[in-house]
Enzyme design. Structure first.
Site, mmCIF file in Angstrom:
data_model
loop_
_atom_site.group_PDB
_atom_site.id
_atom_site.type_symbol
_atom_site.label_atom_id
_atom_site.label_comp_id
_atom_site.label_asym_id
_atom_site.label_seq_id
_atom_site.Cartn_x
_atom_site.Cartn_y
_atom_site.Cartn_z
ATOM 1 N N GLU A 120 80.865 25.215 40.035
ATOM 2 C CA GLU A 120 81.884 25.609 39.070
ATOM 3 C C GLU A 120 83.202 25.144 39.655
ATOM 4 O O GLU A 120 83.656 25.659 40.676
ATOM 5 C CB GLU A 120 81.833 27.133 38.886
ATOM 6 C CG GLU A 120 82.482 27.581 37.602
ATOM 7 C CD GLU A 120 83.919 27.998 37.807
ATOM 8 O OE1 GLU A 120 84.796 27.125 37.626
ATOM 9 O OE2 GLU A 120 84.153 29.154 38.151
ATOM 10 N N GLY A 156 84.934 26.264 43.415
ATOM 11 C CA GLY A 156 86.106 25.799 44.146
ATOM 12 C C GLY A 156 86.591 24.486 43.572
ATOM 13 O O GLY A 156 86.375 24.192 42.386
ATOM 14 N N SER A 157 87.200 23.693 44.417
ATOM 15 C CA SER A 157 87.814 22.458 43.933
ATOM 16 C C SER A 157 86.760 21.388 43.622
ATOM 17 O O SER A 157 85.686 21.360 44.235
ATOM 18 C CB SER A 157 88.790 21.925 44.975
ATOM 19 O OG SER A 157 88.102 21.672 46.171
ATOM 20 N N THR A 158 87.121 20.505 42.707
ATOM 21 C CA THR A 158 86.208 19.421 42.348
ATOM 22 C C THR A 158 85.948 18.526 43.561
ATOM 23 O O THR A 158 84.831 18.057 43.772
ATOM 24 C CB THR A 158 86.798 18.613 41.167
ATOM 25 O OG1 THR A 158 86.835 19.490 40.031
ATOM 26 C CG2 THR A 158 85.950 17.403 40.825
ATOM 27 N N GLU A 159 86.977 18.359 44.377
ATOM 28 C CA GLU A 159 86.827 17.499 45.550
ATOM 29 C C GLU A 159 85.747 18.029 46.500
ATOM 30 O O GLU A 159 84.862 17.289 46.947
ATOM 31 C CB GLU A 159 88.181 17.483 46.243
ATOM 32 C CG GLU A 159 88.372 16.400 47.247
ATOM 33 C CD GLU A 159 89.678 16.673 47.994
ATOM 34 O OE1 GLU A 159 90.625 17.180 47.372
ATOM 35 O OE2 GLU A 159 89.694 16.405 49.200
ATOM 36 N N CYS A 184 90.701 28.765 37.435
ATOM 37 C CA CYS A 184 90.092 27.462 37.152
ATOM 38 C C CYS A 184 90.176 27.120 35.664
ATOM 39 O O CYS A 184 90.289 25.965 35.295
ATOM 40 C CB CYS A 184 88.647 27.438 37.630
ATOM 41 S SG CYS A 184 87.723 28.863 37.103
ATOM 42 N N LYS A 213 79.579 33.059 51.786
ATOM 43 C CA LYS A 213 80.795 32.761 52.549
ATOM 44 C C LYS A 213 82.015 32.966 51.652
ATOM 45 O O LYS A 213 82.241 32.193 50.728
ATOM 46 C CB LYS A 213 80.798 31.315 53.049
ATOM 47 C CG LYS A 213 82.042 31.005 53.858
ATOM 48 C CD LYS A 213 82.447 29.570 53.703
ATOM 49 C CE LYS A 213 83.867 29.238 54.125
ATOM 50 N NZ LYS A 213 84.910 30.200 53.905
ATOM 51 N N GLU A 239 95.033 19.336 38.298
ATOM 52 C CA GLU A 239 95.007 20.803 38.320
ATOM 53 C C GLU A 239 96.061 21.297 39.310
ATOM 54 O O GLU A 239 95.945 21.065 40.511
ATOM 55 C CB GLU A 239 93.614 21.272 38.761
ATOM 56 C CG GLU A 239 93.474 22.770 38.782
ATOM 57 C CD GLU A 239 92.084 23.243 39.205
ATOM 58 O OE1 GLU A 239 91.547 22.681 40.181
ATOM 59 O OE2 GLU A 239 91.544 24.152 38.566
ATOM 60 N N GLY A 270 83.435 20.215 45.677
ATOM 61 C CA GLY A 270 82.185 20.189 44.909
ATOM 62 C C GLY A 270 81.510 18.830 45.032
ATOM 63 O O GLY A 270 80.289 18.722 45.216
HETATM 64 P P1 NDP Z 1 88.187 24.727 48.210
HETATM 65 O O1 NDP Z 1 87.369 24.087 47.185
HETATM 66 O O2 NDP Z 1 88.548 23.962 49.429
HETATM 67 O O3 NDP Z 1 87.529 26.089 48.720
HETATM 68 C C1 NDP Z 1 86.607 26.876 48.023
HETATM 69 C C2 NDP Z 1 85.586 27.450 48.973
HETATM 70 O O4 NDP Z 1 84.824 26.412 49.574
HETATM 71 C C3 NDP Z 1 86.181 28.206 50.148
HETATM 72 O O5 NDP Z 1 85.306 29.240 50.531
HETATM 73 C C4 NDP Z 1 86.233 27.153 51.230
HETATM 74 O O6 NDP Z 1 86.293 27.698 52.517
HETATM 75 C C5 NDP Z 1 84.933 26.434 50.986
HETATM 76 N N1 NDP Z 1 84.863 25.051 51.441
HETATM 77 C C6 NDP Z 1 85.874 24.155 51.552
HETATM 78 N N2 NDP Z 1 85.407 22.969 51.973
HETATM 79 C C7 NDP Z 1 84.084 23.104 52.136
HETATM 80 C C8 NDP Z 1 83.040 22.224 52.535
HETATM 81 N N3 NDP Z 1 83.285 20.966 52.851
HETATM 82 N N4 NDP Z 1 81.786 22.697 52.585
HETATM 83 C C9 NDP Z 1 81.515 23.958 52.242
HETATM 84 N N5 NDP Z 1 82.459 24.838 51.875
HETATM 85 C C10 NDP Z 1 83.726 24.422 51.798
HETATM 86 O O7 NDP Z 1 89.508 25.221 47.543
HETATM 87 P P2 NDP Z 1 90.890 25.486 48.267
HETATM 88 O O8 NDP Z 1 90.897 26.894 48.642
HETATM 89 O O9 NDP Z 1 91.195 24.526 49.364
HETATM 90 O O10 NDP Z 1 91.903 25.166 47.100
HETATM 91 C C11 NDP Z 1 92.281 23.814 46.856
HETATM 92 C C12 NDP Z 1 92.365 23.542 45.378
HETATM 93 O O11 NDP Z 1 91.086 23.739 44.801
HETATM 94 C C13 NDP Z 1 93.256 24.483 44.608
HETATM 95 O O12 NDP Z 1 94.579 24.049 44.634
HETATM 96 C C14 NDP Z 1 92.666 24.391 43.244
HETATM 97 O O13 NDP Z 1 93.159 23.258 42.592
HETATM 98 C C15 NDP Z 1 91.190 24.218 43.493
HETATM 99 N N6 NDP Z 1 90.434 25.482 43.391
HETATM 100 C C16 NDP Z 1 89.697 25.686 42.282
HETATM 101 C C17 NDP Z 1 89.012 26.863 42.139
HETATM 102 C C18 NDP Z 1 88.202 27.136 40.942
HETATM 103 O O14 NDP Z 1 87.886 28.288 40.685
HETATM 104 N N7 NDP Z 1 87.812 26.145 40.195
HETATM 105 C C19 NDP Z 1 89.088 27.914 43.129
HETATM 106 C C20 NDP Z 1 89.846 27.586 44.295
HETATM 107 C C21 NDP Z 1 90.507 26.407 44.389
HETATM 108 P P3 NDP Z 1 87.717 28.014 53.187
HETATM 109 O O15 NDP Z 1 88.369 29.057 52.358
HETATM 110 O O16 NDP Z 1 87.347 28.495 54.538
HETATM 111 O O17 NDP Z 1 88.512 26.736 53.211
#
Ligand code: NDP
Length: 821
Positions: free
Chosen positions: A266, A244-247, A300, A191, A397, A249
């Protein structure tokens, strides 16, 4: 006009990369369908979402919004494909992967343009960094596919992998996830992030183009709530890999708890960029540009906290301001642009909110005098000084082009400031004194350390976090283990030849009623019958005061209660302390105080493990009798368990100075040291069975690798572990390295799993307990190793003593050391 004047007044003209090939490709296909089983399928919902060009705010394309029905279809396709792909010889998989790499290179320009259009990042970065690294990842992992059979002989693929990636490096994150998954024989449902799906869809075309078997790679675009969550919860998905985000994760950790799904995360970071006063400041300035303004700071591992030695701070900040004034922001397709657009209006708003908060909290903000384009989502490079380490902008972050700077006086203070974060993804150290830099690197709690460089990546060198930056690695050999499981492990059946399950025998000897329990109990009675050889009766009377083993001392339980221990006939055979929360907290504190164990020599740790084995062997007979007494097994079986325990101690003593890491040679002048480091404090809940061997098999690898531990011995059969107090005391083991708290396993495990100062939790017990441990671990994102209620044959060397435990006991730190003048 002299040369100097020309140099200083020089302006860049526009140097745009043509958007047309990318836009044509999009127009010919939009609205995009889903990619399932190598076919383009319309979404079940009939809905589409917009993909926006962040540099203009205008719509680029419409992509399908998948829902759970599409997830079911994609997982089913991946399951069917796995039946063949999982058995396809490595060489054939390698050929497919090699073809993918080749085709990525063939389409590299289009991919670079699409990525810049969709994400807003400068073409210079997509063209020179993202896409070459994508190709490199597939080449590198094609090699591992080829070598899997010889290099990972004891492993098999996991099955169906659900992969969820973010928007900041859309195609690169796809490659980091898909390449190792395919190399190890898994099939994938991916995804992409909602904002940035286009390069994943182009990748799907490449999959078709090279003739990868249908169903091996499936791509589902859409919203997190529809696709991401359904993928995470899908019962037929065997692993989730997330960036993606720690939240999010954390929510995925909770959602998968107890499901048996393997998980790699990650997550975010707040990485320090440490500058000592002897650093080459001009290089440092370019380093900072790469650290925090690369990809608009949406990285990140961005070096978002500048830590500068006090005596050079003013000079460096002044140089930085001059450089910032010359950074160019604008059209991402302009080859002379340094900073592109922020991915979305929401992200832009969030950056602005945090910057405002920084100002409100008293930090001094500085931005260049030029203004950003008004069309699209742009944010200027921003520098904060006068930042206090506890403020929001120093801790959170920001994920934007915002640098916060702080000062330090001594190397020790630099390390303390650097580690003052809940994250641990990366760090960068700048000094011309290599001794200083190499002394600091191991003290930083982060998965990647760049010395006099920053934001370098390569497929050879695993990437991943410590602490709340997640767990698991992507890249390197260590990354492969995220996509395999031992061959002996089976989802359907328990391995043969397992010992009896005695979880269900209450510690008071009372009989439980379920048929499974009765069966287990019957087995215990059988063993008791066999043991009617007199040993149980000849043991000395009970005369010991029950105690815990904390900080190298035997201490009374905090609550002052004891718990009785019975033999299989229900006879009282001893007492142990009834541990409570306070005992666990004391034990964790003692374990932290003993952290010097990790930095001692491996030779010393090996010697102590051998010494424990030696002292155990002196009391071999006594320990065997104790096992007979507790379990009712034969003396011969018990003696074999003691022998196996001694042998296990020898094995891990042997590994102590041999599980050492490697030196990588990525394409740069320099080397990367991949060093397995101790995780920190590990909580361990021992299996019920094998009272001595289960205990030794878990504590030995943990301490061999430099961790300090808090152990909960078998709840029903704790006496073998408590008998070890004296063995440990007489083996030169420093106090606090091993702490033992007896009592109710599940209650104590919960306290350990939820404890924010515990870095990992191992739990071997019933499935329900495993689930609770995984759920509680989400608090500080500690690593977990659980058995999901499956029994393990601890007598078997493959199951009971594998490298798996050494990997669980360590996390790899990659230290990048470029060299040359
Ligand atoms: P998210 O962690 O929300 O998104 C990352 C991925 O996870 C996207 O594909 C998202 O889908 C998907 N996703 C979101 N929620 C869920 C869930 N509950 N279950 C399964 N998949 C999910 O990051 P955001 O894009 O909202 O960014 C928010 C913050 O996260 C940023 O400001 C940054 O601080 C941090 N971030 C960190 C990253 C890293 O590499 N460490 C990368 C991206 C963000 P969708 O795009 O459809 O929402």
């Amino acid at each position: 006009m002299n040369v100097m004047e020309i140099f200083e007044t020089m302006e860049y003209g526009p140097a745009p990369e043509a958007a047309a090939p990318g836009l044509t490709w999009i127009q010919e296909r939009s609205p995009f369908s889903l990619f399932i089983n190598n076919q383009w399928i319309k979404p079940a919902s009939g809905q589409y979402i917009d993909s926006i060009n962040p540099a203009t705010g205008k719509q680029l394309a419409k992509v399908a919004a998948a829902n759970s029905a599409d997830v079911d279809a994609a997982v089913a396709a991946a399951r069917v494909a796995f039946e063949t792909w999982g058995k396809t010889p490595g060489h054939i998989r390698a050929r497919y992967m090699y073809a993918i790499a080749r085709h990525i290179q063939k389409h590299s320009r289009l991919l670079a343009v699409l990525e810049s259009l969709d994400n807003g990042k400068p073409i210079r970065e997509t063209r020179d960094i993202d896409i070459p690294l994508v190709a490199r990842h597939f080449y590198y992992h094609a090699g591992w596919a080829q070598l899997m059979e010889s290099e990972l002989p004891g492993y098999q693929p996991i099955g169906i992998v659900g992969q969820i990636i973010p928007w900041n490096f859309p195609l690169l994150m796809l490659a980091w996830k898909i390449a190792p998954a395919l190399a190890m024989g898994n099939t994938v449902v991916l995804k992409p992030a909602r904002y940035t799906s286009l390069t994943a869809l182009k990748f799907a075309e490449i999959v078709q183009e090279i003739g990868l078997p249908p169903g091996v790679v499936n791509v589902l675009t859409g919203e997190a709530s529809q696709v991401g969550e359904a993928l995470v919860r899908h019962p037929d998905v065997n692993k989730i890999a997330f960036t993606g985000s720690t939240e999010v994760g954390r929510s995925i950790r909770r959602a998968t708890a107890g499901s048996g799904k393997k998980l790699s995360l990650e997550l975010g970071g707040k990485s320090p960029f440490i500058v000592f006063d002897d650093a080459d400041l001009d290089s440092v300035v370019e380093g900072v540009v790469d650290a925090i303004w690369f990809n608009q700071g949406q990285v990140c591992c961005a070096g978002s906290r500048l830590l500068v030695q006090e005596n050079i701070a003013d000079r460096l900040i002044e140089k930085l301001r001059v450089r910032m004034e010359h950074l160019r922001i604008g059209d991402p397709l302009d080859k002379a642009v340094d900073i592109g657009a922020i991915v979305s209006p929401g992200q832009l708003k969030e950056i602005q909110r945090l910057v405002n908060q920084g100002v409100e909290e008293g930090a001094v903000m500085w931005q260049p005098s030029w203004v950003c384009p008004t069309e699209g989502y742009f944010f200027p490079p921003t520098l904060f000084t006068n930042v206090s380490p506890a403020t929001t902008i120093a801790q959170v972050e920001i994920f934007g082009p915002v640098l916060v700077s702080m000062t330090f006086r001594t190397p020790a203070e630099a390390v303390e400031l650097a580690n003052n974060t809940r994250y641990g993804l990366a760090a960068s150290v700048w000094s011309e004194n290599i001794n200083l830099a190499l002394d600091v690197a191991p003290k930083l709690k982060a998965g990647t350390i760049w010395i006099n460089c920053t934001n370098l990546f390569d497929a050879t060198s695993g990437f991943g976090g410590y602490r709340e930056s997640g767990f698991g690695r992507e890249g390197g050999k260590e990354g492969l283990y995220e996509y395999v499981r031992p061959k002996w492990e089976s989802y359907e059946t328990l391995p043969e030849g397992l010992p009896i399950a005695i979880d269900s025998i209450a510690s008071d000897g009372s009989k439980s009623s379920s048929s499974q329990d009765e069966e287990a109990e019957g087995a215990v009675r059988d063993r008791a019958f066999v043991s009617s050889n007199g040993y149980a009766q000849t043991l000395p009377a009970i005369d010991r005061t029950p105690k815990m083993f904390i900080g190298g001392k035997q201490v009374r339980p905090d609550g002052g209660y004891s718990r009785d221990v019975y033999d299989p006939h229900g006879h009282l055979i001893g007492q142990v302390g009834e541990g409570n929360r306070k005992d666990i907290r004391n034990a964790v504190e003692a374990a932290h105080k003993a952290s010097g164990w990790a930095v001692g020599t491996t030779h010393n740790r090996a010697q102590i493990l051998y010494y424990i084995a030696e002292n155990l062997s002196v009391r071999e007979d006594e320990f065997a009798r104790r096992i007979v007494q507790q379990t009712g097994c034969t003396y011969a079986d018990a003696a074999a368990e003691v022998q196996a325990s001694i042998s296990r101690l020898f094995s891990y003593a042997a590994w102590t100075d041999k599980f050492e890491g490697v030196v990588h040679r990525p394409p740069l002048r320099g080397a990367v040291l991949a060093m397995p480091e101790a995780i920190g404090v590990i909580g361990i809940a021992c299996p019920s069975e094998y009272p001595l061997l289960g205990f030794i098999s878990l504590i030995a690898p943990a301490i061999a690798m430099g961790n300090t531990i808090v152990v909960i011995p078998s709840q029903q059969l704790p006496l073998s572990a408590t008998d070890c107090y004296q063995v440990l005391e007489t083996s030169d083991l420093p106090g606090g390295v091993v702490n033992i708290v007896t009592g109710e396993r599940d209650m104590l495990s919960q306290v350990l799993a939820a404890h924010d100062d515990v870095d990992a939790m191992w739990y071997f017990g019933p499935a329900e307990g495993c689930k609770r441990v995984e759920l509680a671990s989400a608090g500080n994102m500690k690593r977990t190793c659980v058995n999901y209620g499956h029994l393990r044959n601890w007598m078997d060397v493959v199951q009971g003593e594998s490298e798996e435990f050494l990997r669980e006991a360590t996390q790899v730190k990659n230290i990048w050391i470029p060299y040359g003048e």
